[in-house]
Design a protein around this motif. Structure first.
Motif, PDB file in Angstrom:
ATOM      1  N   ASN A   1       0.832  -1.206   0.000  1.00 28.35           N
ATOM      2  CA  ASN A   1       0.000   0.000   0.000  1.00 28.35           C
ATOM      3  C   ASN A   1       0.859   1.244   0.000  1.00 28.35           C
TER       4      ASN A   1
ATOM      5  N   THR B   1       1.091   4.493  -3.063  1.00 27.90           N
ATOM      6  CA  THR B   1       0.896   5.925  -2.848  1.00 27.90           C
ATOM      7  C   THR B   1       1.916   6.753  -3.592  1.00 27.90           C
TER       8      THR B   1
ATOM      9  N   GLU C   1      -1.516  -6.684   0.597  1.00 31.40           N
ATOM     10  CA  GLU C   1      -2.373  -5.503   0.699  1.00 31.40           C
ATOM     11  C   GLU C   1      -2.991  -5.244  -0.673  1.00 31.40           C
TER      12      GLU C   1
ATOM     13  N   PRO D   1      -6.093   0.154  -2.622  1.00 29.63           N
ATOM     14  CA  PRO D   1      -7.084   0.761  -1.718  1.00 29.63           C
ATOM     15  C   PRO D   1      -8.505   0.760  -2.272  1.00 29.63           C
TER      16      PRO D   1
ATOM     17  N   GLN E   1      -6.320   7.296  -3.909  1.00 23.44           N
ATOM     18  CA  GLN E   1      -6.003   8.147  -2.753  1.00 23.44           C
ATOM     19  C   GLN E   1      -7.261   8.414  -1.915  1.00 23.44           C
TER      20      GLN E   1
ATOM     21  N   LEU F   1      -8.126   5.369   0.049  1.00 24.15           N
ATOM     22  CA  LEU F   1      -7.228   5.201   1.194  1.00 24.15           C
ATOM     23  C   LEU F   1      -7.702   6.031   2.385  1.00 24.15           C
ATOM     24  N   GLN F   2      -8.169   7.236   2.109  1.00 23.20           N
ATOM     25  CA  GLN F   2      -8.706   8.081   3.183  1.00 23.20           C
ATOM     26  C   GLN F   2      -9.912   7.424   3.844  1.00 23.20           C
TER      27      GLN F   2
ATOM     28  N   LYS G   1      -8.971   4.471   6.087  1.00 20.96           N
ATOM     29  CA  LYS G   1      -8.444   4.922   7.386  1.00 20.96           C
ATOM     30  C   LYS G   1      -9.573   5.381   8.295  1.00 20.96           C
TER      31      LYS G   1
END
Length: 1685
Positions: free
Chosen positions: A1392, A1396, A1443, A1446, A1500, A1503-1504, A1507
């Protein structure tokens, strides 16, 4: 002030009055007939002058010189109709009419006119056109091949195109010039110099044997600047006539023409000279420009040594800075400071965005930006505060002119606009004014300024510029929209460059203003012709006192008069065309096709060739020219990119440098064609071999072949090992191969009888000797099959064996009696009929064993079965002679012989013998009334045939009073001994699929098994039966024999599958002894996941994909030493694509071997067994094999995959065949390594020759590379790799980037990268395949994706410090490597973190190319390559470290939780910004990401969100992956009632609001609800209708939830069981069944609450889901959350 100069001559088009400017009357009917009218006029009556021109044009080649708007296109239409009409009268070979127009807009416009005024097939062609249809989607005209052009020429009568498109098609021999019968040339005045019009005439027209008729159209045959004399005009007209082989013709009597065409009043508008020089300000700007230009030069010099690719970028930056400065100065001098200020802002907006390149180049870009900011500041200081609003109403314009804020010229333009005399928006719609300007920046800034003028706010303003490639270019789409707005009156003032001058249709234009004076006669004539309204004006703005301008305008007027006079004096009857002396040019022609390239066109062809070579963002392939001066002559050296087929060539000595460049390019084109780099049409090779593939095996094109969408009907290959002829013989003995079958149960005291399988053919060792596991409800059974001896059975034994097999298989799984009262057929004993039970193509025997060692068949049991059959044949009350024709009763006198001891209470009297009551348990019996085999559980003590019958609990009153009454009424049997006690029997049950352990929660390969029909229902009630003994015949067979019969269907299915696999193995390898592959491995390769086995082809398919890619890559690399990486990749892509693999599999009839459905024991039948569940063939195919034809292809969802008919035909996904090809290759690789895989691929006809001689040749070529200057680099890299190259040139080539070409090395790593990519793919895939044998194939795929990718390789290159050895000359690449190096130093190794950060592709390519180099240096030693690369790539990802990307992880997580996401993307400059929204039950989460591509930005954002979910305790690791029973499923739709009654909405309904409101009055609540609905910003979704087929309501609810982002509803079923049949449902949904289902549904609506309902009872689970979903939809409608209908 405005000044005008007019003349009294009414016929002079240049001298018309300005009097009727405000006349808003509509045009006369005649004035509407413009040359480009869009209005269909099929019955158009031509005017006299049009007929005059038409007659002349039909007699000879003509150039029609007529005013703009005179109807030239309509004359062309008349000519086309006449020519085509003549051709139709005399049918001959195909002829074409070609209509040429110089611009894209004109081409489309003229095409539309022709379509609306003729009945011909007309189509248009220009560079922006994209083809549609098969093999054309997405291809522009420039990419079309000969086949496409042939199709286009065949379908069309008239082809409207730009001249360049026709020229290219002619040069490439796609269009034959001899086909053209009429050539129409619009705006033919362009035919000069090197224009395509000239090239067409010179290269093709003059050389043509059958020249077409030519008709040219122009409003001004004179185009050059500064022409004034009649001699000059005559010279230009004569030259134009010579080029087009035509004579100019114009009207001598212009009266009709002038009456028909609206004449614009010619006005001269004078403005005062600009007296403010702004010298100090311009000096300051000049100083600023020089300062920043010096800084740019200094930066460029500082980068000379290391960053060669920045030279061109710095040159572009300096040129850009200079151009911006020139625009600013121009605006200051011509328009004033306000416009200059806006010009700077426009330049800033268009300034190149700073990308992440070399740090110094980012600074250079910032210098350009800083200059513009400084210029903006300098100009801003000279403007008053608040200057943005200085032009509001009441502005003092004269003071502004005095101050230099606006120029007198611009002020005069404002005055003209005011003179229109309109002040409201309604009046403004009558004004349509075109303002012609010379520069794009002028149009843009005046557009901005005029919009700020308060007095002109009622006028809508826009601008229109060209679409050519430039910084200020306007898109073609925006051009079209702007023109349409002007035509419709939405825009009143349109500022335009010369793009509107030529031919563009702008009707109803009332005024044309020349803000900048025209440069040529043509420009003057054509811009004046845009004023189409009656009483329109043509205004020319001139600077007062400017003698130069005045003289220029006078020259133009004189030139126009001279032009008119010259044209009028040409007598069509006496004038002749003067031959034009074209200078012969060097040409190379291809004899095979006629394609040609000239010295002039060769330069562009070389550039196109280079542009198609592989490159990246660090290197753009292009030719390099070096000019030499040799003894006064010029010579050119041409160097092509390193991946070109040809590297360097030197041209001949020439008089000029330009000619030397052309001739060296011509020679290069010739050599490239001879080397095969250019086709016989002199275009780049289409690297898709599918265009030339053979389709002999296909009757129609294989559209969709190898895809998941297409389903195909295929047959099933018969098993040759199970064929035999002994089944047809009744009196002959037979020889058999015997295979012992033993069963061992996991429960020690449970015994099963051993069996022997007798076949007529010998089975392969790995088929006849196997061990396998069968899974029952609460135990498992290990089966062992082993080969034994050959056996000989005499005729009697064969007959009895067949009798045994037929009796048991039909008695347990089928039926022994055929015919029913309902069918009207007599009921007969099956083994007494002439039914064909033994098929020679599928025949074997299964007999019980008495002993395994030595093998001893239990003939006693076999003989007993034969006796039972004879007894039933003799004593059956249902035999034909005992059938009562009048429906009488049958008695059982025939069993009296065994009832002699009836009075003995210890004996149980069966139909054929008596047995002591203590010995009846586990006795196997056959019921002679039903033909079913049972086993005895016990003798009932208190039940006889006279006891009440309790098997009819569903009827009231009962239909049968006793068991005797039941048999009498049901079967017509009168029991002879009704007082005898009944026996409790265990009835036989249907066979089950015992191959899969369904008790392990139904999980297979990590996926839920959906084949519900294959599961064993452990909860089903065990029903026993009670039957009088006199109806039972004792079969002297052990109970464990009967128990073994339940194992045989699954066992034999597996054995038959292995036989099929063994049969395929013989097809592939024949009798090869080079390696051995097991039948079980072949079976795995032909078994799909749909079979629900413990194995499937997916793992082998993944491996086979890599093996195939590797073998094909090696073959292509070694076979084509001159082809570049792009060509190799394209050919590989085709060779390994699904459609190609599909055809390979079809050609080898692989489809018949594929197992694509779960074993269905209810459809399985043994030899001698009558099938019960017949599936007759409805496909119209009489043979076992289905022909390969498109009529057996389908995309219909009703065609279920996997279900066979009785002929063995089944629907199969087209992609399944492609997958099987890959899996088969993978299986052979597992068994025999690369040798085995190549053996399989050769059988499949895959080209994969890996000859050592080819390897040696590839190594020899690399050995020629000079490595001495870089020996230290090579040695250092070898030490890091732990491998010393035998051929150093291979490693040097592997580390050389294409940008490192300063020394002209002529090679780069791209070909080795192509090879290394496939090598690492195979090695890593094989490693993962061997390392992780027990993981799900999908997870194995994810592991490979995470390991085999450019990001992972780039990370390894930096981690192992290989990147310093990369040889390149790119500043951009240098900065990216440096930045990535910092990232690697500070990042973790999880995938992961790698996702990024985008790595420089060159680093991953470096690793791949080194792998390719080592492979060649070791002569394809894969083990040695892996020895070197395993430590380099370690640690290789493992399942626990895996992984997912995302976005995928988020999608899978949302799927498992029942949530939906919505994404939106927007573009900000060069950056894509993505927003993802996830609606939970209690919150709305939003994630935002940005990146260079949509994929990166969405990743991206995902991914936010991940989290954020992890903060809430939600992640993939702790989220269950199992599929809920209640998941809304849109599959398995079945036909049902489409008009159901509305369900009861109140039943079991529960709504829990988040914030329950206090109770209110009902009427008030309804009123509030309506008001809330009307005021709500959330639009209520509308569902047009609900599909009431099975699954329809669930699908509708699912789609609604997805649209509204509501969580998927939860469906919980409950089952109600009954021992008797019950009625379920109402109306057409009424069913009878033993069990019913009800489903509870719960739907959470965010910010509202939870709705819970219970559906109506239904006969099956999925129907109950539909009932609950339908109820929920109606409830949502009631709550005003949904509209239905």
């Amino acid at each position: 002030m405005q000044s005008s100069e007019t003349s009294s001559n009414p016929t002079n088009p240049l001298k018309r009055r300005f009097e009727t400017m405000m006349n808003d009357s509509s045009n006369s009917q005649e004035s509407r007939h413009s040359e480009a009218t869009i209005i269909p006029q099929p019955n158009l009556t031509p005017r006299e002058y049009q007929l005059d021109v038409f007659k002349v044009a039909m007699q000879r080649n003509t150039i029609a010189h007529l005013d703009t708007g005179a109807g030239k296109t309509m004359i062309a239409v008349m000519i086309i109709k006449e020519v085509v009409h003549s051709l139709r009268k005399q049918p001959s070979e195909k002829k074409l009419v070609i209509f040429l127009a110089p611009t894209r807009n004109l081409v489309e416009q003229q095409c539309q006119v022709l379509r609306e005024n003729t009945d011909l097939m007309v189509d248009f062609y220009h560079g922006s056109k994209v083809g549609s249809g098969e093999n054309l989607d997405g291809k522009k005209v420039d990419e079309w091949d000969a086949a496409v052009w042939e199709h286009e020429t065949n379908k069309s009568h008239v082809m409207v195109m730009t001249p360049q498109i026709l020229l290219d098609a002619l040069r490439n021999a796609f269009v034959n010039f001899e086909m053209i019968c009429l050539l129409i040339i619009d705006e033919c005045h362009r035919a000069s110099g090197n224009h395509p019009y000239v090239s067409i005439m010179k290269e093709f027209y003059l050389k043509s044997m059958n020249k077409p008729k030519v008709f040219g159209m122009t409003a001004s045959p004179v185009t050059k600047k500064g022409v004034s004399s009649a001699k000059d005009c005559e010279s230009q007209i004569t030259a134009l006539e010579s080029v087009l082989d035509s004579l100019v013709y114009t009207l001598r009597n212009r009266t009709e023409l002038e009456n028909a065409i609206p004449s614009a009043s010619h006005i001269y508008c004078f403005y005062q000279p600009f007296k403010v020089s702004h010298s100090e300000l311009k000096a300051e700007l000049e100083f600023s420009r020089l300062k920043f230009e010096a800084q740019l030069m200094k930066m460029q010099v500082s980068l000379q040594s290391s960053c060669k690719d920045t030279d061109e970028k710095h040159e572009l930056l300096r040129k850009r800075l200079s151009n911006d400065h020139a625009k600013i100065i121009y605006c200051i001098d011509e328009l004033g400071l306000l416009c200059a200020y806006e010009a700077v802002k426009i330049c800033i907006a268009k300034a190149p965005k700073a990308v992440k390149e070399h740090y110094s180049f980012q600074q250079s870009q910032s210098k350009c930006f800083s200059f513009l900011e400084e210029a903006l500041s300098i100009i801003g200081k000279s403007l008053p505060n608040g200057h943005e609003n200085i032009l509001d109403a009441g502005c003092d314009y004269e003071n502004m002119v005095t101050a230099g804020h606006i120029s007198p010229k611009l002020y005069q333009l404002f005055q003209l606009f005011r003179s229109f005399g309109v002040s409201t928006f309604r009046e403004a719609t009558k004004v349509l004014c075109l303002i012609f300007v010379e520069r794009i920046i002028t149009a843009k800034v005046i557009d901005i300024i005029v919009k700020r003028v308060g007095d002109l706010s009622h006028l809508e303003v826009s601008y229109l510029t060209g679409s050519k490639t430039s910084v200020d270019a306007m898109s073609a789409k925006l051009q079209k929209e702007t023109l349409e707005s002007f035509r419709s009156g939405k825009v009143n003032l349109l500022f335009a460059t010369d793009v509107v001058e030529e031919g563009i249709h702008v009707p109803n234009c009332s005024t044309v203003i020349r803000f900048d004076i025209p440069k040529t006669v043509r420009s003057n004539v054509q811009s004046r012709g845009r004023a189409r309204q009656s009483g329109s004006q043509f205004i020319l703005m001139l600077e007062r006192g400017n003698a130069k301008q005045r003289e220029h305008v006078c020259d133009i007027i004189r030139s126009e008069y001279s032009m008119m006079d010259s044209a009028k004096t040409r007598d069509p009857n006496t004038c002749t065309v003067k031959p034009y002396n074209f200078k012969e040019m060097e040409t190379y022609s291809v004899e095979a096709t006629g394609a040609s390239v000239t010295a002039n066109s060769s330069v562009s062809l070389i550039h196109r060739y280079c542009a198609k070579l592989p490159g990246d963002k660090y290197y753009a392939p292009k030719p390099k020219f070096q000019f030499l001066l040799v003894e006064g002559s010029h010579q050119c050296n041409l160097t092509l990119p390193p991946n070109a087929a040809l590297q360097t060539i030197t041209g001949p000595l020439c008089k000029t440098s330009n000619l030397s460049k052309q001739l060296v390019c011509l020679e290069a084109c010739k050599r490239l064609h001879q080397m095969g780099a250019l086709t016989d049409h002199l275009v780049l090779h289409n690297e898709d071999p599918s265009a030339n593939k053979s389709t002999k095996s296909m009757k129609e094109p294989s559209s969709g072949a190898g895809t998941t969408k297409r389903k195909e009907l295929h047959g099933t290959t018969p098993i040759r090992a199970l064929s035999g002829t002994w089944g047809d013989k009744h009196d002959d003995s037979a020889d058999f191969y015997a295979y012992k079958i033993s069963f061992t149960c996991s429960i020690v005291n449970v015994k099963y009888s051993s069996f022997v399988l007798l076949t007529g053919s010998k089975l392969d060792d790995d088929v006849g000797n196997i061990e396998m596991e069968l899974y029952l409800v609460s135990k498992s059974v290990k089966c062992k099959v082993s080969s034994s001896v050959e056996l000989h059975l005499d005729a009697e034994q064969v007959a009895k064996a067949k009798c045994f097999q037929a009796l048991f298989f039909n008695g347990i799984f089928g039926k022994l009696y055929i015919g029913t009262k309902q069918s009207g057929l007599a009921r007969e004993f099956l083994l007494q009929t002439d039914q064909t039970l033994w098929n020679p193509s599928y025949i074997y025997l299964l007999l019980p064993l008495e002993l395994l060692e030595p093998l001893t068949i239990n003939w006693k049991e076999v003989d007993s079965c034969a006796s039972v059959v004879d007894f039933v044949k003799t004593n059956s009350q249902f035999r034909a002679k005992q059938q009562s024709r009048d429906g009488g009763i049958t008695t059982l006198e025939n069993i009296d012989s065994v009832m002699t001891d009836f009075d003995s209470i210890d004996m149980v009297h069966f139909a054929n013998e008596s047995i002591h009551k203590d010995e009846v348990k586990n006795v196997v019996v056959l019921a002679i009334h039903s033909g079913k085999i049972y086993s005895v559980l016990e003798l009932l003590q208190d039940a006889t045939a006279e006891s009440p019958f309790d098997g009819d609990t569903g009827s009231n009153p009962p239909r049968f009073s006793s068991f005797s009454n039941y048999y009498e009424k049901k079967y017509g049997i009168v029991l002879a001994y009704p007082k005898q006690r009944l026996l409790l029997l265990k009835q036989s049950h249907r066979a089950h699929n015992l191959l899969v352990d369904f008790n392990g929660e139904g999980i297979l390969h990590g996926k839920k098994i959906r084949a519900e029909s294959c599961k064993v229902n452990t909860d089903r009630l065990r029903n026993h039966v009670r039957i009088p003994p006199e109806l039972l015949v004792v079969v002297n067979a052990r109970l464990d024999v009967v128990k073994s019969f339940y194992l045989l269907p699954s066992l034999m299915h597996r054995l038959e599958s292995l036989m099929l696999a063994s049969q395929l193995r013989k097809e592939v390898t024949g009798h090869s002894t080079d390696f051995r592959i097991s039948s079980s491995l072949i079976l795995e390769a032909i078994t799909t996941l749909r079979c629900n086995e413990s194995f499937s082809m997916e793992r082998l398919e993944l491996l086979g994909d890599s093996v195939l890619k590797y073998a094909v890559s090696c073959d292509l690399y070694l076979k084509h030493s001159t082809k570049h990486e792009g060509q190799l990749s394209s050919q590989r892509s085709w060779q390994v694509c699904n459609s190609t693999l599909y055809e390979l599999g079809i050609n080898r009839q692989l489809q018949g071997y594929i197992r694509d459905s779960a074993f269905d024991p209810t459809r399985w039948t043994a030899p001698g067994q009558l099938p019960l569940r017949l599936q007759s063939c409805k496909h119209g195919v009489d043979t076992i094999e289905v022909p390969i034809h498109s009529k057996y292809h389908s995309k219909d969802a009703q065609n279920l995959i996997g279900k066979c008919c009785d002929m063995g035909h089944r629907w199969m996904g087209s992609k399944t065949i492609s997958d099987c090809v890959e899996a088969l290759i993978g299986a052979y690789y597992v068994a025999g390594g690369l040798t085995g895989a190549i053996c399989c691929m050769k059988w499949l006809s895959v080209s994969c020759e890996l000859d050592e001689s080819r390897i040696d040749e590839a190594v020899r070529i690399a050995s020629l590379h000079k490595f001495a200057p870089k020996l230290n680099v090579i040695k250092n890299l070898e030490s890091k790799l732990g491998y010393e190259f035998r051929v150093k040139g291979l490693l040097l080539e592997a580390i050389t980037h294409a940008s490192d070409q300063e020394q002209g090395v002529g090679y780069c790593y791209q070909r080795l990268e192509f090879l290394g990519d496939s090598v690492l793919d195979l090695l890593i895939t094989w490693y993962l395949y061997e390392k992780h044998k027990d993981i799900d194939p999908g997870e194995l795929t994810d592991l490979r994706s995470a390991s085999v990718n450019n990001e992972n390789f780039a990370y390894a290159a930096v981690r192992r410090n290989l990147h310093p050895h990369l040889q390149y000359r790119s500043g951009y690449l240098q900065s990216q490597i440096a930045e990535y190096e910092k990232f690697v130093a500070t990042s973790s190794t999880d995938t992961n973190s790698l996702q990024t950060k985008k790595s420089p592709k060159a680093l991953g390519d470096l690793v791949e190319s080194i792998a390719g180099a080592i492979l060649l240096d070791t002569k394809l030693n894969l083990d040695e390559v892996w020895r070197i690369f395993e430590p380099l790539l370690s640690p290789i990802v493992t399942p626990d470290k895996l992984e997912l990307p995302p976005l995928r992880e988020l999608m899978e997580l949302c799927d498992s939780m029942g949530y939906f996401t919505k994404d939106t993307c927007r573009i900000n400059g060069d950056t894509v910004i993505a927003e993802l929204r996830l609606q939970l039950k209690d919150a709305l989460l939003t994630g935002e990401g940005s990146g260079a591509t949509r994929k990166i930005a969405r990743g991206q954002a995902a991914l936010q969100l991940l989290k954020e979910l992890e903060k809430r305790g939600i992640s993939r690791k702790n989220q269950g992956q199992e599929n809920r029973d209640g998941e809304v499923d849109d599959k398995n739709n079945e036909k049902g009632d489409t008009t159901p009654s509305k369900p009861d909405l109140v039943r079991n309904m529960k709504i829990m609001l988040l914030d329950p409101p206090p109770p209110v009055d009902a009427s008030l609540a309804n009123e509030c609800a309506m008001e809330e609905q009307s005021n709500s910003k959330v639009e209520i979704p509308v569902l047009k209708s609900i599909n009431m087929n099975k699954g329809g309501p669930r699908t509708a609810l699912y789609e609604l939830c997805k649209k509204m982002q509501w969580p998927i509803p939860t469906l919980t079923p409950s089952e109600q069981k009954s021992r008797s049949l019950i009625e379920i449902g109402e109306g057409v949904e009424k069913r009878t069944a033993f069990n019913s289902f009800e489903s509870h549904i719960s739907l959470t609506i965010p910010d509202y609450g939870v709705i819970e309902l219970t559906g109506d009872p239904r006969a099956d689970k999925k129907s109950s889901f539909d009932s609950a979903a339908l109820l929920m939809l109606y409830e949502l409608q009631r709550l005003q959350k949904l509209k239905i209908g």
